[in-house]
Design an enzyme around this catalytic site. Structure first.
Site, short mmCIF file in Angstrom:
data_model
loop_
_atom_site.label_atom_id
_atom_site.label_comp_id
_atom_site.label_asym_id
_atom_site.label_seq_id
_atom_site.Cartn_x
_atom_site.Cartn_y
_atom_site.Cartn_z
N GLY A 22 4.35 19.84 48.29
CA GLY A 22 4.28 18.95 49.50
C GLY A 22 4.93 18.29 48.96
O GLY A 22 4.64 17.02 49.34
N SER A 151 -3.30 12.29 38.13
CA SER A 151 -3.93 11.23 38.63
C SER A 151 -4.21 9.78 37.12
O SER A 151 -4.94 10.59 36.45
CB SER A 151 -4.07 11.11 39.93
OG SER A 151 -5.23 9.45 39.58
N TYR A 177 -12.59 15.22 42.53
CA TYR A 177 -11.05 15.30 42.06
C TYR A 177 -10.79 15.09 41.02
O TYR A 177 -9.76 15.86 40.65
CB TYR A 177 -10.64 13.55 43.82
CG TYR A 177 -8.80 13.00 43.07
CD1 TYR A 177 -8.33 14.47 43.89
CD2 TYR A 177 -9.24 12.75 42.71
CE1 TYR A 177 -6.97 13.25 43.91
CE2 TYR A 177 -7.34 12.00 42.47
CZ TYR A 177 -6.32 12.74 43.01
OH TYR A 177 -5.37 12.08 43.14
#
Length: 305
Positions: A22, A151, A177
């Site tokens: 990414g 995260s 998520y």
């Protein structure tokens, strides 16, 4: 080293090969640009090769001597992951650094090409499979590292629910998520333990960017986009700053196996990278091992450690 760790503290990377998923945009791109400027051969492992070529060209413009290549990789497809890993193992017998950076956030209910819930399948299972198929080329390399980007969301509704791991019974985009992000940490800690037990010179670390101004918010519903962009603009830091925890976890000689890095500001939202900790469940060894076993079965990928 400066009191506040910056990109200037990244050591010389000459002779090293770094693969970053990414990496055509956002913090992955910024990390790639720094590593290439420091002399690493950087491989941009991206879903869209044309966008990867554009990113590589931008890096070469900033650093004319940079060595940058592009590898197509679709983390939503185990077939694509297998093909990419095969190509990379052949092209790069020595891999010094693998940065599992790619991710999707708060997507509508959707599935990967293999039928996994999209966020869990991309953010965790895709990187689990990719790492497992590249690991043999890292294991003999002194100083090699696997860095996985998590995260702060792992702290909120991120509990692993083995009875509904794929969110088939109930789907909430924020919960899915968060679950994928705590899975990233559990994968890192279990991999770190296995690497240490095997006596390999490779270490596994994790990082999170705090609130960084990237494209991750693009999947919010359209009616929320305006408000989200305003709030995000107020609290977030630049992608360059957001990349620093990843770069430190990847290159700082003082980093140790199993450590986690994030910003040093209030709530770890902004600032320079420091060692941080994750929530209690992420350190549950029994859950880590069970998640590892489930991930091996779902991806049909086993590790050499």
């Amino acid at each position: 080293m400066s009191a506040k760790w910056t990109a200037a503290d990244v050591p010389d990377q000459s002779g090293r090969t770094a693969i970053i998923t990414g990496s055509n945009t956002g913090i992955g791109y910024e990390a790639a640009a720094v590593l290439a400027a420091r002399g690493a051969h950087v491989v941009l492992a991206v879903r869209n090769p044309a966008k990867g070529d554009e990113a590589a060209a931008r890096i070469r413009t900033m650093s004319p001597n940079a060595v940058v290549s592009v590898q197509e990789l679709d983390l939503t497809s185990l077939d694509s992951i297998r093909a990419a890993a095969d190509a990379l193992r052949t092209a790069h017998p020595r891999i010094d650094l693998l940065i599992n950076n790619a991710g999707v956030m708060h997507t509508p209910r959707s599935k990967t090409k293999d039928g996994f819930e999209l966020q869990f399948g991309t953010n965790h299972l895709g990187h689990f499979a990719f790492t497992g198929q590249l690991l043999d080329n890292l294991l003999p390399v002194a100083g090699s590292r696997v860095v996985t980007v998590s995260s702060q969301a792992h702290r909120f509704r991120g509990a692993i629910d083995f009875d509904d791991l794929q969110s088939e019974q109930k789907y909430d985009r924020a919960t899915a998520y968060a679950r994928s992000k705590i899975a990233n940490l559990m994968f890192t800690y279990e991999l770190a333990r296995r690497l240490e037990a095997s006596g390999a010179p490779t270490i596994a670390t994790a990082a999170h960017p705090g609130s960084s101004n990237t494209e991750l918010t693009r999947n919010y519903p359209s009616f929320l986009q305006g408000a989200v962009n305003v709030v995000w603009g107020l609290i977030s830091q630049s992608a360059e700053m957001g990349a620093l925890p990843t770069l430190r976890a990847a290159t700082d000689p003082g980093v140790r196996n199993g450590e986690y890095y994030g910003p040093d500001g209030m709530g770890e939202q902004r600032g320079h990278p420091k060692r941080v900790d994750s929530n209690r469940q992420s350190h549950d060894v029994a859950v880590q091992r069970r998640l590892w076993d489930v991930s091996e079965k779902l991806t049909d990928v086993s590790f050499g450690v």
